[in-house]
Design an enzyme around this catalytic site. Structure first.
Site, PDB file in Angstrom:
ATOM      1  N   ASP A 190       0.975  -1.157   0.077  1.00 52.89           N
ATOM      2  CA  ASP A 190       0.042  -0.109  -0.054  1.00 52.89           C
ATOM      3  C   ASP A 190       0.903   1.370  -0.025  1.00 52.89           C
ATOM      4  OD1 ASP A 190      -2.446   1.471   0.218  1.00 52.89           O
ATOM      5  OD2 ASP A 190      -2.006   1.642   2.375  1.00 52.89           O
ATOM      6  N   SER A 191       0.191   2.226  -0.281  1.00 50.37           N
ATOM      7  CA  SER A 191       0.928   3.846  -0.069  1.00 50.37           C
ATOM      8  C   SER A 191       1.517   3.964   1.245  1.00 50.37           C
ATOM      9  CB  SER A 191       0.159   5.022  -0.702  1.00 50.37           C
ATOM     10  OG  SER A 191      -0.903   4.976   0.086  1.00 50.37           O
TER      11      SER A 191
ATOM     12  N   TYR B 176      -1.141   8.401  -2.580  1.00 51.19           N
ATOM     13  CA  TYR B 176      -1.298   7.676  -3.957  1.00 51.19           C
ATOM     14  C   TYR B 176      -2.919   8.297  -4.692  1.00 51.19           C
ATOM     15  CZ  TYR B 176       2.049   3.881  -3.987  1.00 51.19           C
ATOM     16  OH  TYR B 176       3.238   3.312  -3.980  1.00 51.19           O
TER      17      TYR B 176
ATOM     18  N   CYS C 225      -4.223  -1.784  -1.965  1.00 51.95           N
ATOM     19  CA  CYS C 225      -4.546  -0.164  -2.136  1.00 51.95           C
ATOM     20  C   CYS C 225      -5.559  -0.140  -3.233  1.00 51.95           C
ATOM     21  CB  CYS C 225      -3.251   0.373  -2.562  1.00 51.95           C
ATOM     22  SG  CYS C 225      -3.381   2.055  -3.006  1.00 51.95           S
TER      23      CYS C 225
ATOM     24  N   CYS D  16     -11.045   2.879   0.076  1.00 48.63           N
ATOM     25  CA  CYS D  16      -9.688   2.875   0.257  1.00 48.63           C
ATOM     26  C   CYS D  16      -9.260   2.164   1.451  1.00 48.63           C
ATOM     27  CB  CYS D  16      -9.316   4.583   0.447  1.00 48.63           C
ATOM     28  SG  CYS D  16      -7.844   4.861   1.065  1.00 48.63           S
TER      29      CYS D  16
END
Ligand code: DGL
Length: 287
Positions: free
Chosen positions: A20-21, A52, A83, A197
Site C-alpha cells: 500500500d502507499s 497515492y 491499495c 480505500c
C-alpha cells in the site's frame, strides 16, 4: 526476520507480499494474518510517495510495477495490492507484467464490489474512495460487471486517507469533513457502503455512526482472504506450515513513523521494519 533466504525454499513456504502507499493496507494484512496464520507475509508501505490518491493513473502504474519487481525479487509467491488506488490503476498491467513469472496478483476492487452486490437489498451501493480510484471508475465497472441493476453513488474523499495517515486524533474540523462525504451517501439512500480505500476501515466507527447503523460497511479486507486462498490454491501454493508464519515490513519512508502508526493500526506487534529504496523499473509501462 530480515535476511531470511526466501528463494531457496519451496515456493509454497515463501511470503505473500502485500503493499500500500502507507498504513492503510495494514487493515488488509490484519485480515490475512488472522485468517491465514500459517502463511508468511512481507508488507511494503510506500510511505515516501504517500498519498497515492492524488497521483495520476500513469504514475500509479509506474509505482506498482516498481514495487512488484522489488517484492518478486524478495521472494514473494503472490502479490496482494492492498491499495484501492493502485488496484484501480494498475491491476491489469501488473497481471500482464507478472505473466512470465510464477507470481499471481490479487487486487482489492473486485472482491469488495462482489461483497457489496451480495449485501445490498435496495440495489443502492455507495463507494467512498480516493480521487484517483473514483476517477478510474473501477468500482462502478466492477459492480456493473456483477449486477448492472445496482445503482452506484461514488464519492471522492481527498482528505480522508491523509487525515488517517497523519495519525492525528479526530477534531471537529475532521468530523465535519467526514460528515460532508457521508451526507452524499445518505442522500442517495444507500444500504451498503464500500470503504474503497484501505485506510478507511480505521474510521469505521465514525463512518458507521454517520451513515446509520442499518448501512452495511464493506471493507477490502473482508473480501480479500477468499481471493488469496483461491489464487494460492489454484497453483498449489498454500503453505503447509504448522504454527505461525513470520511477517515483516519494508518501508520507503521514515521507519519510526511507520512503526508508531502501524502498531496502532495493525493491532499486533510490528517486529522488523527495513527501510528500502525502490529501483526504477526499466520499461515499466511498456509491459
Ligand atoms: N490506501 C490507499 C487506497 O486504498 C491509498 C491512500 C492514498 O495513498 O491516498 O487507495
Amino acid at each position: 526476520m530480515v535476511g531470511v533466504p526466501t528463494l531457496d525454499r519451496p515456493a509454497r513456504e515463501r511470503p505473500i507480499a502485500v503493499f500500500d502507499s502507507g498504513v492503510g493496507g495494514l487493515t488488509v494484512l490484519h485480515e490475512l494474518l488472522v485468517s491465514l496464520p500459517g502463511e508468511e507475509f512481507l508488507y511494503l508501505g510506500d510511505t515516501a510517495r504517500f498519498p497515492y490518491g492524488e497521483k495520476s493513473q500513469e504514475q500509479l502504474r509506474t509505482y506498482a510495477v516498481e514495487i512488484a519487481d522489488h517484492l518478486v525479487a524478495a521472494g514473494a509467491k503472490l502479490l496482494v495490492v492492498a491499495c484501492g488506488s493502485a488496484s484501480a490503476a494498475a491491476l491489469p498491467l501488473l497481471e500482464e507484467h507478472l505473466a512470465g513469472t510464477e507470481v499471481d496478483v490479487v487486487g482489492v476492487i473486485v472482491p469488495a464490489a462482489q461483497l457489496a452486490v451480495e449485501a445490498t437489498a435496495n440495489g443502492r451501493v455507495g463507494v467512498l474512495a480516493t480521487p484517483a480510484t473514483i476517477a478510474s471508475g473501477a468500482f462502478a465497472e466492477a459492480i456493473a460487471g456483477s449486477d448492472r441493476h445496482v445503482r452506484v453513488t461514488s464519492v471522492a474523499c481527498p482528505d480522508l486517507a491523509p487525515l488517517i495517515q497523519s495519525g492525528v486524533p479526530l477534531d471537529e474540523d475532521a468530523v465535519a469533513i467526514v460528515r460532508r462525504y457521508t451526507a452524499q451517501l445518505r442522500a442517495a439512500d444507500v444500504d451498503t457502503a464500500i470503504l474503497g480505500c484501505t485506510h478507511y476501515p480505521l474510521f469505521a466507527p465514525i463512518l458507521q455512526r454517520m451513515l446509520g447503523r442499518s448501512v452495511r460497511l464493506v471493507t477490502s479486507g473482508q473480501g480479500i482472504v477468499r481471493s488469496v486462498e483461491r489464487a494460492l490454491g489454484a497453483r498449489g501454493l498454500l503453505s503447509e506450515r504448522e504454527g505461525e508464519g513470520e511477517y515483516r515490513f519494508h518501508c520507503t519512508g521514515d521507519v519510526e513513523a511507520f512503526r508508531t502508526l502501524g502498531t496502532r493500526f495493525l493491532q499486533m506487534p510490528l517486529g522488523t521494519i527495513e527501510h528500502v529504496t525502490l529501483a526504477p523499473s526499466a520499461g515499466a509501462l511498456a509491459a
